[in-house]
Design a protein around this motif. Structure first.
Motif, PDB file in Angstrom:
ATOM      1  N   GLU A   1       0.824  -1.208   0.000  1.00 44.18           N
ATOM      2  CA  GLU A   1       0.000   0.000   0.000  1.00 44.18           C
ATOM      3  C   GLU A   1       0.860   1.260   0.000  1.00 44.18           C
ATOM      4  OE1 GLU A   1      -2.677  -0.102   3.317  1.00 44.18           O
ATOM      5  OE2 GLU A   1      -3.506  -2.062   2.768  1.00 44.18           O
ATOM      6  N   GLN A   2       1.956   1.217   0.772  1.00 43.63           N
ATOM      7  CA  GLN A   2       2.707   2.445   1.041  1.00 43.63           C
ATOM      8  C   GLN A   2       4.172   2.370   0.653  1.00 43.63           C
ATOM      9  OE1 GLN A   2       2.249   2.661   5.290  1.00 43.63           O
ATOM     10  NE2 GLN A   2       0.206   3.541   5.140  1.00 43.63           N
TER      11      GLN A   2
ATOM     12  N   GLU B   1       9.673   1.775   2.991  1.00 41.33           N
ATOM     13  CA  GLU B   1      10.241   2.862   3.786  1.00 41.33           C
ATOM     14  C   GLU B   1       9.167   3.707   4.460  1.00 41.33           C
ATOM     15  OE1 GLU B   1      13.593   1.984   0.911  1.00 41.33           O
ATOM     16  OE2 GLU B   1      13.638   2.765   2.940  1.00 41.33           O
ATOM     17  N   ARG B   2       8.043   3.822   3.808  1.00 40.30           N
ATOM     18  CA  ARG B   2       6.975   4.652   4.351  1.00 40.30           C
ATOM     19  C   ARG B   2       6.131   3.910   5.372  1.00 40.30           C
ATOM     20  NH1 ARG B   2       6.018   9.294   1.678  1.00 40.30           N
ATOM     21  NH2 ARG B   2       3.905   9.358   2.493  1.00 40.30           N
TER      22      ARG B   2
ATOM     23  N   LYS C   1      15.257  -1.382  -4.537  1.00 42.67           N
ATOM     24  CA  LYS C   1      16.324  -0.515  -4.034  1.00 42.67           C
ATOM     25  C   LYS C   1      16.674  -0.864  -2.590  1.00 42.67           C
ATOM     26  CE  LYS C   1      17.169   2.269  -7.494  1.00 42.67           C
ATOM     27  NZ  LYS C   1      18.362   1.960  -8.270  1.00 42.67           N
TER      28      LYS C   1
ATOM     29  N   ALA D   1      13.891  -8.903 -22.044  1.00 46.82           N
ATOM     30  CA  ALA D   1      13.567  -7.859 -21.065  1.00 46.82           C
ATOM     31  C   ALA D   1      12.138  -7.376 -21.256  1.00 46.82           C
ATOM     32  CB  ALA D   1      14.541  -6.688 -21.204  1.00 46.82           C
ATOM     33  N   ALA D   2      11.765  -7.155 -22.495  1.00 47.18           N
ATOM     34  CA  ALA D   2      10.431  -6.640 -22.782  1.00 47.18           C
ATOM     35  C   ALA D   2       9.349  -7.643 -22.390  1.00 47.18           C
ATOM     36  CB  ALA D   2      10.312  -6.309 -24.267  1.00 47.18           C
TER      37      ALA D   2
ATOM     38  N   GLY E   1       8.789  -7.420 -18.731  1.00 46.21           N
ATOM     39  CA  GLY E   1       8.089  -6.168 -18.459  1.00 46.21           C
ATOM     40  C   GLY E   1       6.627  -6.244 -18.824  1.00 46.21           C
ATOM     41  N   ALA E   2       6.336  -6.832 -19.962  1.00 54.36           N
ATOM     42  CA  ALA E   2       4.948  -6.938 -20.412  1.00 54.36           C
ATOM     43  C   ALA E   2       4.133  -7.802 -19.456  1.00 54.36           C
ATOM     44  CB  ALA E   2       4.905  -7.524 -21.825  1.00 54.36           C
TER      45      ALA E   2
ATOM     46  N   ALA F   1       3.761  -6.026 -15.978  1.00 56.74           N
ATOM     47  CA  ALA F   1       2.829  -4.894 -16.072  1.00 56.74           C
ATOM     48  C   ALA F   1       1.393  -5.386 -16.183  1.00 56.74           C
ATOM     49  CB  ALA F   1       3.187  -4.027 -17.272  1.00 56.74           C
TER      50      ALA F   1
ATOM     51  N   ASN G   1      17.317   8.317  -7.984  1.00 57.37           N
ATOM     52  CA  ASN G   1      17.448   7.137  -8.827  1.00 57.37           C
ATOM     53  C   ASN G   1      18.425   6.129  -8.248  1.00 57.37           C
ATOM     54  OD1 ASN G   1      15.686   7.145 -11.012  1.00 57.37           O
ATOM     55  ND2 ASN G   1      16.890   8.665 -12.114  1.00 57.37           N
ATOM     56  N   GLU G   2      19.462   6.620  -7.583  1.00 58.80           N
ATOM     57  CA  GLU G   2      20.444   5.699  -7.016  1.00 58.80           C
ATOM     58  C   GLU G   2      19.888   4.971  -5.805  1.00 58.80           C
ATOM     59  OE1 GLU G   2      23.995   7.863  -6.089  1.00 58.80           O
ATOM     60  OE2 GLU G   2      24.229   8.638  -8.125  1.00 58.80           O
TER      61      GLU G   2
ATOM     62  N   GLU H   1      12.829   7.952  -0.499  1.00 58.08           N
ATOM     63  CA  GLU H   1      12.768   7.892   0.971  1.00 58.08           C
ATOM     64  C   GLU H   1      14.146   7.676   1.576  1.00 58.08           C
ATOM     65  OE1 GLU H   1       8.580   6.844  -0.229  1.00 58.08           O
ATOM     66  OE2 GLU H   1       9.332   7.791   1.578  1.00 58.08           O
ATOM     67  N   ARG H   2      14.992   6.973   0.879  1.00 60.78           N
ATOM     68  CA  ARG H   2      16.307   6.665   1.426  1.00 60.78           C
ATOM     69  C   ARG H   2      17.292   7.804   1.200  1.00 60.78           C
ATOM     70  NH1 ARG H   2      17.038   1.414   2.761  1.00 60.78           N
ATOM     71  NH2 ARG H   2      19.272   1.672   2.597  1.00 60.78           N
TER      72      ARG H   2
ATOM     73  N   ARG I   1       9.470   5.039 -10.140  1.00 65.10           N
ATOM     74  CA  ARG I   1       9.903   4.292  -8.951  1.00 65.10           C
ATOM     75  C   ARG I   1       9.401   4.900  -7.658  1.00 65.10           C
ATOM     76  NH1 ARG I   1      16.060   3.568 -11.190  1.00 65.10           N
ATOM     77  NH2 ARG I   1      15.661   1.780 -12.544  1.00 65.10           N
TER      78      ARG I   1
ATOM     79  N   LYS J   1       4.328   5.536  -5.309  1.00 61.42           N
ATOM     80  CA  LYS J   1       3.668   5.450  -4.004  1.00 61.42           C
ATOM     81  C   LYS J   1       3.785   6.759  -3.243  1.00 61.42           C
ATOM     82  CE  LYS J   1       2.095   1.242  -3.992  1.00 61.42           C
ATOM     83  NZ  LYS J   1       0.662   1.088  -4.226  1.00 61.42           N
ATOM     84  N   ALA J   2       4.985   7.307  -3.225  1.00 63.47           N
ATOM     85  CA  ALA J   2       5.209   8.554  -2.500  1.00 63.47           C
ATOM     86  C   ALA J   2       4.370   9.669  -3.094  1.00 63.47           C
ATOM     87  CB  ALA J   2       6.693   8.918  -2.527  1.00 63.47           C
TER      88      ALA J   2
ATOM     89  N   GLY K   1       4.373  -1.604 -20.418  1.00 65.65           N
ATOM     90  CA  GLY K   1       5.306  -2.354 -19.580  1.00 65.65           C
ATOM     91  C   GLY K   1       6.532  -2.791 -20.350  1.00 65.65           C
TER      92      GLY K   1
ATOM     93  N   ALA L   1      10.199  -1.320 -19.459  1.00 59.97           N
ATOM     94  CA  ALA L   1      11.195  -2.286 -19.007  1.00 59.97           C
ATOM     95  C   ALA L   1      12.425  -2.258 -19.916  1.00 59.97           C
ATOM     96  CB  ALA L   1      10.588  -3.681 -18.989  1.00 59.97           C
TER      97      ALA L   1
END
Lengths: 204, 204
Positions: free
Chosen positions: A32-33, A36-37, A121, A161-162, A165-166, A169, B31-32, B36-37, B118, B121-122, B165, B169
């Motif tokens: 949901e959030q 980190e949040r 991340k 990769a695509a 992703g597809a 998504a 991006n890195e 939040e971090r 990315r 959510k925020a 997507g 991607a």
DNA sequence: GTCTATATTTCGATAGAC
DNA sequence: GTCTATCGAAATATAGAC
């Protein structure tokens, strides 16, 4: 059978049940959030316990996310073991079948997947801080190496990769397709994936 | 022309230049590490100023991310205006051309795109906390409504979601394709997108 | 416009009673 | 196994000098 003289409470008992509920609530809130949040206070409140109780079951907040990561790996372990020992070219050949497996697993473990996808991340930050998350056989690392392998034609790699992703998504969109059953979406996702991997020039 | 008697420093002067540099560094760090971090201290240090200086240019950390969101919208505004007034069916018809535009914009503003993707959510959390991020003409909201429109056949909607997507991607993977120029990747992405949107049963 | 210094809040984590 | 109470760190944000 002799009575259980073990002082520790039996595993798979009340304790592990609470542990499960913590993970369930964590998945909900992380989705949901974001990780980190979401504070431990929130997890505890939704669960009806206190923060300190969480620390009985997990030694840190990171450990909760890490546990969810391990669970995802457990889910995909069978598929991953099939790839063991195969070189990159062989993996490319197996790709269409791998996509079907991915769709199936993603559908059955949607929330778990999304948590891991949306908090990449954070997970990679833990790994860099010394915590090893499998090291060699991490699924994402292997995928990255595959995409970088110059022995595979570029278009093939782009389409791999695509295709992921597809699929991601499509299944992440999930319930926005208001009508539509999960089976419908899965079937259509397989069709799309097939169209992506089958590049022009391939034999029919 | 009369001398400038305005007490305020001229716009587009040294001040706005620093503001730009703050945004540049913020995009890098977001991006890195993720939004939040990343702390304001880190941004300030990489920039060679203090935290307080940032607060002269932005009234909060959220405002920095929000500004980056607005910039992305500015980038896509032309494309968005073409859609104004069109009903959903017309948008579907324009989809292949929209994907080409998306690829072009994504390639030219890769970092800006990724930050927004990315940290969805925020951003959505801010919006729920009262901050309006355009309300009606938010691009993502419109896309969501499109995917939910039952007047459009399900497969068409699935393929629209999948095409975005696939493109995102592919271009997000970006430099993992070690060799390969941006143009190569863009060309291949267009090919993949075409294969995704052109569903079986369409006339050739 | 940028600085130093500090206020304020929130969070992750621990100690110890029950 | 869960609680109350609290610590210490780090973050956002502000006040006021220069």
């Amino acid at each position: 059978m002799a009575p259980n003289t073990d002082q520790r409470p039996r595993p798979e008992r009340r304790g592990d049940e609470t542990r499960e509920r913590i993970l369930d609530v964590a998945v909900e809130l992380f989705n949901e959030q974001g990780y980190e949040r979401t504070s431990l206070r929130q997890i505890a409140e939704r669960l009806g316990v206190t923060k300190a109780a969480l620390y009985y079951h997990f030694k840190s907040k990171e450990d909760i996310l890490l546990e969810l990561h391990l669970r995802l790996h457990a889910v995909g372990r069978d598929a991953l073991e099939q790839l063991e020992g195969l070189d990159d070219e062989a993996v490319v050949a197996a790709w269409p079948s791998l996509l079907d497996t991915l769709i199936e697993l993603l559908l059955a473990n949607r929330d778990l997947f999304l948590v891991n996808q949306r908090n990449r991340k954070a997970l990679q930050a833990f790994a860099e801080d010394g915590r090893h998350v499998d090291a060699g056989q991490d699924i994402e690392a292997r995928f990255g190496r595959l995409l970088a392998d110059p022995k595979i034609p570029l278009e093939r790699r782009v389409r791999m990769a695509a295709s992921v992703g597809a699929v991601v998504a499509t299944l992440a969109a999930g319930e926005v397709f208001g009508d539509a059953t999960a089976d419908d979406v899965a079937r259509l996702a397989r069709g799309v994936a097939r169209d992506v991997v089958r590049q022009p020039g391939d034999a029919l």
